[in-house]
Scaffold this active site. Structure first.
Site: not given
Length: 335
Positions: A133, A135, A157
């Site tokens: 991701s 992220e 996350y």
């Protein structure tokens, strides 16, 4: 023609974790279209996935297993004998990871490791895709980000996804396993839950245009994201496992759009002026939790995999609004 004594060609079989989510269901459909036999890992009764999987529930094999239970993963692999495993299972709503950091770490980080160990035990030749991701970049040190950008995750996350990203690379180097990580930026579709901003906006625009609601209240309209179409992004996942060499790939459009742009396109698709119906509330601002400058450079995927996004931002937003209009009209007609 095959000759006597030739080894039989192994059928292409895929096992997908997180098959009940947006990406999992879109990927399962793509794999079926490509001629695969598809199995999906689920944790609940099959009936719980009927709404998200629709007709797919009759076309794929659903296997009960738990990413945190190594033996059940081994049994799932032995039962389905996949040539490819796509690990998409993880809590995907990023803000919630602050409320459930332990669960997020277990499924996103430990779950990926558990699956890699199960593959290594059952059949190390299985090709493995790990859903990474954007992220993992958190507060990026450069913009746009590439595969060489140093991870700097901020959210639970993002931290868990960074671990999974690194462990997949470790198994590639230590055991010679074919592991590929897709560093995917925000990608949406009509299958997204309403918790996610683009779907929330699309549904509100549709509902307001039908007279079912009056107002949409949002946070910071200047916040920006690199948004793409999930159908394009799952094709990238598949392409990664078809390539001759394993690797990591940023999958993104390379263009950021503000929440205001998202709102403008959505309400225009519903025949409305967003300024008449949308209000920004500072209490909904994410503050320090807001990530900035996350824009991906997918040059490697374009060059190596031949991947290109086919659906533009405006087309994506219109697609989502039209899907919610159809849903709401069908619900009204059935009352």
């Amino acid at each position: 023609m095959p000759h006597p004594g030739d080894s039989p060609v192994r059928a292409r079989r895929a096992l997908v974790t997180g098959v009940g989510g947006q990406d999992g269901s879109l990927l399962a459909r793509l794999l079926l279209d490509e001629g695969y036999e598809v199995a999906g890992v689920v944790r609940r009764e099959h009936s719980a996935y009927r709404d998200t999987l629709g007709d797919l529930i009759e076309r794929i094999e659903l296997v009960r297993a738990d990413l945190l239970h190594h033996t059940s993963l081994v049994q799932a692999l032995q039962a389905t004998r996949p040539t490819e495993v796509y690990n998409l299972a993880a809590p995907s709503f990023v803000p919630r990871s602050w409320d459930e950091p332990i669960v997020t770490a277990e499924f996103a980080a430990v779950g990926a490791t558990s699956m890699l160990e199960a593959i290594r035990e059952v059949d190390p030749s299985i090709r493995f895709y790990q859903a990474s991701s954007s992220e993992i970049f958190g507060e990026p040190r450069e913009t746009p980000q590439t595969e060489q950008t140093a991870p700097s995750p901020l959210t639970p996350y993002g931290v868990a996804k960074a671990y999974a990203h690194f462990i997949a690379g470790s198994y590639r180097k230590r055991y010679g396993m074919f592991t590929a990580c897709g560093i995917l930026y925000n990608h949406e579709s009509p299958l997204r839950p309403v918790d996610f901003l683009p779907r929330k906006v699309a549904r509100a625009a549709a509902a307001i245009s039908l007279g079912l609601e009056q107002e949409l209240v949002l946070g910071d309209l200047s916040a920006r994201r690199d948004w793409g179409y999930a159908g394009d992004y799952v094709r990238a996942m598949w392409l990664m496992l078809q390539h001759s060499e394993p690797g990591d790939y940023v999958i993104a459009t390379g263009v950021s759009h503000s929440v205001e742009e998202l709102v403008e396109h959505a309400f225009r698709a519903a025949g409305l002026d967003w300024r008449d119906h949308v209000r920004s509330d500072t209490s909904l601002y994410r503050g320090a939790a807001e990530l900035h400058d996350l824009v991906g450079d997918a040059s490697k995927a374009r060059r190596v995999l031949g991947w290109e996004p086919a659906v533009s931002f405006e087309e994506l937003v219109r697609l989502m609004v039209e899907a919610d209009l159809a849903r709401l009209q069908e619900a009204s007609a059935s009352r």
